[in-house]
Design a protein around this motif. Structure first.
Motif, short mmCIF file in Angstrom:
data_model
loop_
_atom_site.label_atom_id
_atom_site.label_comp_id
_atom_site.label_asym_id
_atom_site.label_seq_id
_atom_site.Cartn_x
_atom_site.Cartn_y
_atom_site.Cartn_z
N PRO A 45 0.07 -8.07 14.73
CA PRO A 45 -0.70 -8.73 13.65
C PRO A 45 -1.37 -7.73 12.72
O PRO A 45 -1.45 -7.96 11.51
N PHE A 46 -1.83 -6.59 13.28
CA PHE A 46 -2.44 -5.58 12.41
C PHE A 46 -1.40 -4.97 11.48
O PHE A 46 -1.67 -4.73 10.29
N VAL A 47 -0.21 -4.68 11.99
CA VAL A 47 0.86 -4.13 11.15
C VAL A 47 1.16 -5.07 10.00
O VAL A 47 1.31 -4.64 8.84
N ILE A 48 1.25 -6.36 10.29
CA ILE A 48 1.50 -7.34 9.23
C ILE A 48 0.37 -7.32 8.20
O ILE A 48 0.62 -7.33 6.99
N TRP A 49 -0.87 -7.28 8.69
CA TRP A 49 -2.02 -7.20 7.78
C TRP A 49 -1.94 -5.95 6.92
O TRP A 49 -2.14 -6.00 5.69
N LEU A 50 -1.65 -4.81 7.52
CA LEU A 50 -1.60 -3.54 6.78
C LEU A 50 -0.48 -3.56 5.74
O LEU A 50 -0.67 -3.10 4.61
N VAL A 51 0.67 -4.08 6.12
CA VAL A 51 1.79 -4.16 5.17
C VAL A 51 1.41 -5.00 3.96
O VAL A 51 1.70 -4.64 2.81
N GLU A 52 0.73 -6.11 4.20
CA GLU A 52 0.32 -6.96 3.08
C GLU A 52 -0.71 -6.26 2.20
O GLU A 52 -0.70 -6.40 0.97
N GLN A 53 -1.61 -5.50 2.81
CA GLN A 53 -2.58 -4.72 2.03
C GLN A 53 -1.86 -3.70 1.15
O GLN A 53 -2.20 -3.51 -0.03
N LEU A 54 -0.86 -3.03 1.71
CA LEU A 54 -0.12 -2.02 0.97
C LEU A 54 0.67 -2.65 -0.18
O LEU A 54 0.70 -2.12 -1.30
N ALA A 82 -0.04 -5.32 -1.78
CA ALA A 82 -0.98 -5.75 -2.83
C ALA A 82 -1.41 -4.59 -3.72
O ALA A 82 -1.80 -4.79 -4.88
N GLN A 83 -1.32 -3.35 -3.19
CA GLN A 83 -1.68 -2.17 -3.97
C GLN A 83 -0.49 -1.54 -4.67
O GLN A 83 -0.61 -0.46 -5.27
N GLY A 84 0.68 -2.18 -4.58
CA GLY A 84 1.85 -1.69 -5.29
C GLY A 84 2.74 -0.75 -4.49
O GLY A 84 3.72 -0.21 -5.03
N TYR A 85 2.43 -0.54 -3.21
CA TYR A 85 3.30 0.29 -2.37
C TYR A 85 4.56 -0.48 -1.99
O TYR A 85 4.60 -1.72 -2.04
N ARG A 86 5.57 0.28 -1.56
CA ARG A 86 6.82 -0.31 -1.07
C ARG A 86 6.97 0.10 0.40
O ARG A 86 7.71 1.04 0.72
N PRO A 87 6.26 -0.58 1.30
CA PRO A 87 6.28 -0.16 2.70
C PRO A 87 7.54 -0.58 3.43
O PRO A 87 8.20 -1.56 3.08
N ARG A 143 10.16 -11.55 9.19
CA ARG A 143 10.01 -12.90 8.64
C ARG A 143 8.68 -13.10 7.95
O ARG A 143 8.60 -13.85 6.97
N ARG A 144 7.64 -12.43 8.44
CA ARG A 144 6.32 -12.63 7.86
C ARG A 144 6.09 -11.80 6.61
O ARG A 144 5.36 -12.22 5.70
N THR A 145 6.67 -10.60 6.53
CA THR A 145 6.34 -9.69 5.44
C THR A 145 7.43 -9.56 4.38
O THR A 145 7.15 -9.17 3.25
N ALA A 172 -13.00 -2.25 5.78
CA ALA A 172 -11.94 -1.65 6.57
C ALA A 172 -10.68 -1.46 5.73
O ALA A 172 -10.01 -0.43 5.79
N ALA A 173 -10.38 -2.47 4.92
CA ALA A 173 -9.21 -2.38 4.04
C ALA A 173 -9.40 -1.24 3.04
O ALA A 173 -8.48 -0.45 2.80
N ARG A 174 -10.59 -1.14 2.48
CA ARG A 174 -10.85 -0.07 1.51
C ARG A 174 -10.73 1.29 2.18
O ARG A 174 -10.21 2.24 1.59
N ALA A 175 -11.22 1.39 3.41
CA ALA A 175 -11.22 2.67 4.11
C ALA A 175 -9.80 3.15 4.39
O ALA A 175 -9.45 4.31 4.13
N VAL A 176 -8.95 2.26 4.91
CA VAL A 176 -7.59 2.68 5.24
C VAL A 176 -6.78 2.93 3.98
O VAL A 176 -5.98 3.88 3.92
N LEU A 177 -6.99 2.14 2.94
CA LEU A 177 -6.26 2.36 1.69
C LEU A 177 -6.69 3.66 1.02
O LEU A 177 -5.86 4.33 0.39
N ALA A 178 -7.95 4.01 1.15
CA ALA A 178 -8.43 5.28 0.58
C ALA A 178 -7.77 6.46 1.29
O ALA A 178 -7.37 7.45 0.66
N LYS A 179 -7.63 6.37 2.60
CA LYS A 179 -6.96 7.43 3.36
C LYS A 179 -5.50 7.55 2.92
O LYS A 179 -4.98 8.67 2.74
#
Length: 330
Positions: free
Chosen positions: A65-74, A76-81, A117-119, A313-320
């Motif tokens: 579930p965290f991987v899915i969350w992280l992929v969606e965050q990425l 949304a920021q324009g990354y191609r994960p 299927r989710r991402t 948390a989203a801001r922190a990981v995206l900043a890294k």
């Protein structure tokens, strides 16, 4: 028996017999880590950032579930994960295996199919994760997220995120087989981010909660509140089935029967049918559902969950990650 040994308050009388094996496992784990840090382990360095989502303990604890969350965050920021997995529980005739929306869990494993299927991002499975990364690069990805692989040091990484079971923590604190640890708790001091799934946080841990959605019918896709389903039989083939059953109780669902099975274990259609007949509706996890969609009966349902973390948390990981990509482009 294993849960009692690893997480129970009373240790079986035979437990001390495992101490030598546990000590040996710890020596090997520390040696492998030193080999990697000293540059003596041959490892693949990808031309794009690699983010490892893993843990130091065996068993499921919310990584997917965290991987899915992280992929969606990425996204949304324009990354191609792209996502890499070992594909535990699946067996393919050829690797690397690039998944499609119709890839069977029998050849790819439960989690990679669920993530696909989710991402709707490229997901590749290979026991040698570096080969999976190389295949993903052909899909135009610009960042790799690995579902598990913390101890797979043959793949170099830029960021390590550890998911902690907030309820069971690290059990008795011993290495396998006496305890559930694959690496020492001290290993957490060297990772980039700690995420606590479903328990009181400690230190610099970020809280994560799995929020259930509506019950979804495996055959029709129809949805309804799980509490509206009468005489539910609950089935969970995840790392810690009691977590699923507790979630149902919190939602006002008291199953007439609860059946936990081993993580990645696949039940036959007859076994599931016999379970379903103990009540009126069979309700399972989303990870289980990807295995049974093709044989589902009209009264089979699953409960999707979504990882929720604080905005900070989203801001922190995206900043890294932004710093990683900036440095890579210099």
């Amino acid at each position: 028996m294993v849960d009692q040994l690893w997480f129970g308050h009373q240790r079986p009388l035979w437990a001390p017999l495992l101490k030598p094996l546990s000590a040996l496992f710890g020596i090997i784990a520390r040696y492998r880590r030193r080999q990697y840090l000293n540059g003596q382990t041959p490892c693949y360095r990808a031309p794009v950032p690699v983010v490892v989502v893993g843990n130091i303990m065996v068993g499921g604890n919310g990584k997917t579930p965290f991987v899915i969350w992280l992929v969606e965050q990425l996204k949304a920021q324009g990354y191609r994960p792209g996502v890499v997995s070992r594909g535990y529980g699946g067996k393919s005739e050829e690797y690397p295996l690039l998944l499609t929306q119709t890839t069977s869990p029998r050849i790819a494993g439960d989690e990679p199919v669920l993530i696909t299927r989710r991402t709707n991002v490229p997901v590749c499975v290979d026991p040698h994760r570096s080969n999976a990364v190389k295949r993903l690069l052909q899909e135009g990805i610009d960042i790799v997220v690995t579902d598990d692989g913390m101890q797979h040091y043959r793949l170099d990484r830029d960021l390590e995120i550890v998911i902690i079971d907030g309820q069971r923590r690290f059990g008795n604190g011993h290495y396998l087989p006496l305890g559930p640890l694959r690496e020492s708790v001290d290993r957490l001091n060297s990772v980039d981010m700690l995420v606590n799934n479903g328990g009181p946080t400690e230190g610099e841990e970020w809280p994560m909660h799995l929020v259930p959605g509506q019950a979804t019918n495996l055959r029709t896709g129809q949805t309804c509140p799980a509490s509206m389903l009468p005489a539910v039989v609950a089935v969970a083939g995840i790392g810690h089935p009691p977590r699923f059953f507790a979630t149902l109780q919190q939602m006002g669902v008291t199953p007439v029967h609860s059946q936990g099975v081993n993580d990645h274990q696949t039940l036959s259609a007859d076994e599931l049918d016999r379970l379903a007949k103990k009540g009126q509706h069979l309700l399972m996890t989303e990870k289980d559902a990807v295995k049974y969609q093709g044989i589902a009966q009209d009264n089979w349902w699953y409960l999707p969950v979504e990882a929720r973390l604080p905005e900070a948390a989203a801001r922190a990981v995206l900043a890294k990650i932004e710093r990683l990509t900036t440095n890579a482009n210099k």
